[in-house]
Motif scaffolding. Structure first.
Motif, PDB file in Angstrom:
ATOM      1  N   ASP A   1       0.805  -1.225   0.000  1.00 28.96           N
ATOM      2  CA  ASP A   1       0.000   0.000   0.000  1.00 28.96           C
ATOM      3  C   ASP A   1       0.836   1.272   0.000  1.00 28.96           C
ATOM      4  OD1 ASP A   1       0.797  -0.410   2.677  1.00 28.96           O
ATOM      5  OD2 ASP A   1      -1.002   0.527   3.478  1.00 28.96           O
TER       6      ASP A   1
ATOM      7  N   ARG B   1      -6.152  -3.131  -6.119  1.00 32.70           N
ATOM      8  CA  ARG B   1      -7.162  -2.634  -7.066  1.00 32.70           C
ATOM      9  C   ARG B   1      -6.669  -1.381  -7.783  1.00 32.70           C
ATOM     10  NH1 ARG B   1     -11.229  -3.537  -2.961  1.00 32.70           N
ATOM     11  NH2 ARG B   1     -11.440  -1.298  -2.754  1.00 32.70           N
ATOM     12  N   ARG B   2      -6.027  -0.494  -7.067  1.00 31.01           N
ATOM     13  CA  ARG B   2      -5.535   0.743  -7.677  1.00 31.01           C
ATOM     14  C   ARG B   2      -4.487   0.448  -8.751  1.00 31.01           C
ATOM     15  NH1 ARG B   2      -2.897   5.960  -4.455  1.00 31.01           N
ATOM     16  NH2 ARG B   2      -2.693   7.284  -6.310  1.00 31.01           N
TER      17      ARG B   2
ATOM     18  N   VAL C   1       2.806   0.445  -4.540  1.00 32.97           N
ATOM     19  CA  VAL C   1       1.802   1.119  -5.359  1.00 32.97           C
ATOM     20  C   VAL C   1       2.379   2.329  -6.093  1.00 32.97           C
ATOM     21  CG1 VAL C   1       0.829   2.560  -3.496  1.00 32.97           C
ATOM     22  CG2 VAL C   1      -0.600   1.904  -5.441  1.00 32.97           C
TER      23      VAL C   1
ATOM     24  N   LEU D   1       2.719   2.763 -10.211  1.00 31.55           N
ATOM     25  CA  LEU D   1       1.995   3.785 -10.970  1.00 31.55           C
ATOM     26  C   LEU D   1       2.951   4.609 -11.824  1.00 31.55           C
ATOM     27  CD1 LEU D   1      -0.522   4.960  -8.213  1.00 31.55           C
ATOM     28  CD2 LEU D   1      -0.961   3.374 -10.114  1.00 31.55           C
TER      29      LEU D   1
ATOM     30  N   ILE E   1      -7.063  -2.461  -1.454  1.00 33.09           N
ATOM     31  CA  ILE E   1      -7.200  -1.150  -2.103  1.00 33.09           C
ATOM     32  C   ILE E   1      -5.997  -0.874  -2.996  1.00 33.09           C
ATOM     33  CG2 ILE E   1      -7.225   1.342  -1.657  1.00 33.09           C
ATOM     34  CD1 ILE E   1      -8.927   0.636   0.883  1.00 33.09           C
ATOM     35  N   ALA E   2      -4.799  -1.158  -2.506  1.00 32.80           N
ATOM     36  CA  ALA E   2      -3.586  -0.924  -3.308  1.00 32.80           C
ATOM     37  C   ALA E   2      -3.574  -1.804  -4.552  1.00 32.80           C
ATOM     38  CB  ALA E   2      -2.348  -1.190  -2.460  1.00 32.80           C
TER      39      ALA E   2
ATOM     40  N   ARG F   1      -6.230  -1.260 -11.791  1.00 27.27           N
ATOM     41  CA  ARG F   1      -6.990  -0.281 -12.587  1.00 27.27           C
ATOM     42  C   ARG F   1      -6.062   0.587 -13.435  1.00 27.27           C
ATOM     43  NH1 ARG F   1     -10.313   0.485  -8.047  1.00 27.27           N
ATOM     44  NH2 ARG F   1      -9.177   2.370  -7.545  1.00 27.27           N
ATOM     45  N   ALA F   2      -4.872   0.849 -12.932  1.00 29.96           N
ATOM     46  CA  ALA F   2      -3.918   1.680 -13.676  1.00 29.96           C
ATOM     47  C   ALA F   2      -3.234   0.912 -14.805  1.00 29.96           C
ATOM     48  CB  ALA F   2      -2.872   2.241 -12.720  1.00 29.96           C
TER      49      ALA F   2
END
Length: 194
Positions: free
Chosen positions: A116, A153-154, A120, A124, A150-151, A157-158
């Protein structure tokens, strides 16, 4: 975005902040599993001559040093590790970004502690810079399961591909009876429940 197959010839491996203190903060995965998975990735990189970039953050503070086994598995890479002084996103550290670029590889296998924070943000950045990124989610972890989810998924998604240690090792092997597979098989075997 279509995934490009990863091979020993087209991929670099980034292990971010697998430090004894930081790893102790992980609660989303058992410490021993996290450690075994991270070390398996390092062993695979060395066995297949995949460029391996190690980095740490603030080793003299609570984060502590990198796992001592990394120095045994990859002594040259450990000695050349990028020691960041508080830079959260490893790609914001010029030495780390330069080390990744110097590999000449556009496919990256990334694992970090914690997912997280340590994983992450560089993931990104790498995606924005046009790298194809595989995040090995079980060679990292987070203080809570929710933070980890959450991390993940982020990053997904990226555009990152989320994978596991065993999936990554199998993909790099290609065939268990081929040259790469014969080197990877003992590493996979050591991860199996006894």
């Amino acid at each position: 975005m279509s995934e490009q197959p990863i091979t020993a010839q087209n991929t670099a491996m980034l292990l971010i902040d697998h430090q004894v203190g930081t790893m102790g903060w992980v609660r989303s995965l058992a410490f021993d599993d996290l450690k075994a998975n991270a070390l398996a990735l390092a062993k695979a990189a060395k066995a297949l001559d995949i460029p391996l970039v190690l980095t740490s953050s603030m080793e003299s503070y609570a984060q502590g040093p990198l796992l001592p086994e990394l120095a045994e598995i990859a002594p040259a890479e450990h000695a050349a590790r990028i020691q960041r002084q508080g830079v959260v996103n490893a790609f914001d550290d010029e030495a780390f970004a330069a080390a990744v670029k110097a590999t000449g590889r556009r496919n990256l296998i990334v694992a970090g502690v914690t997912n997280d924070i340590c994983t992450v943000f560089p993931t990104l950045s790498a995606l924005r810079d046009g790298y194809d990124v595989r995040v090995v989610a079980d060679a990292g972890g987070s203080p809570t399961a929710m933070a980890d989810q959450i991390a993940i998924r982020r990053m997904e998604r990226a555009g990152a591909t989320i994978t596991s240690t065993n999936q990554t090792l199998a993909e790099l092997a290609g065939s268990w009876v081929g040259p790469a597979g014969s080197k990877i098989l003992p590493i996979v075997g050591a991860l199996l429940p006894q």
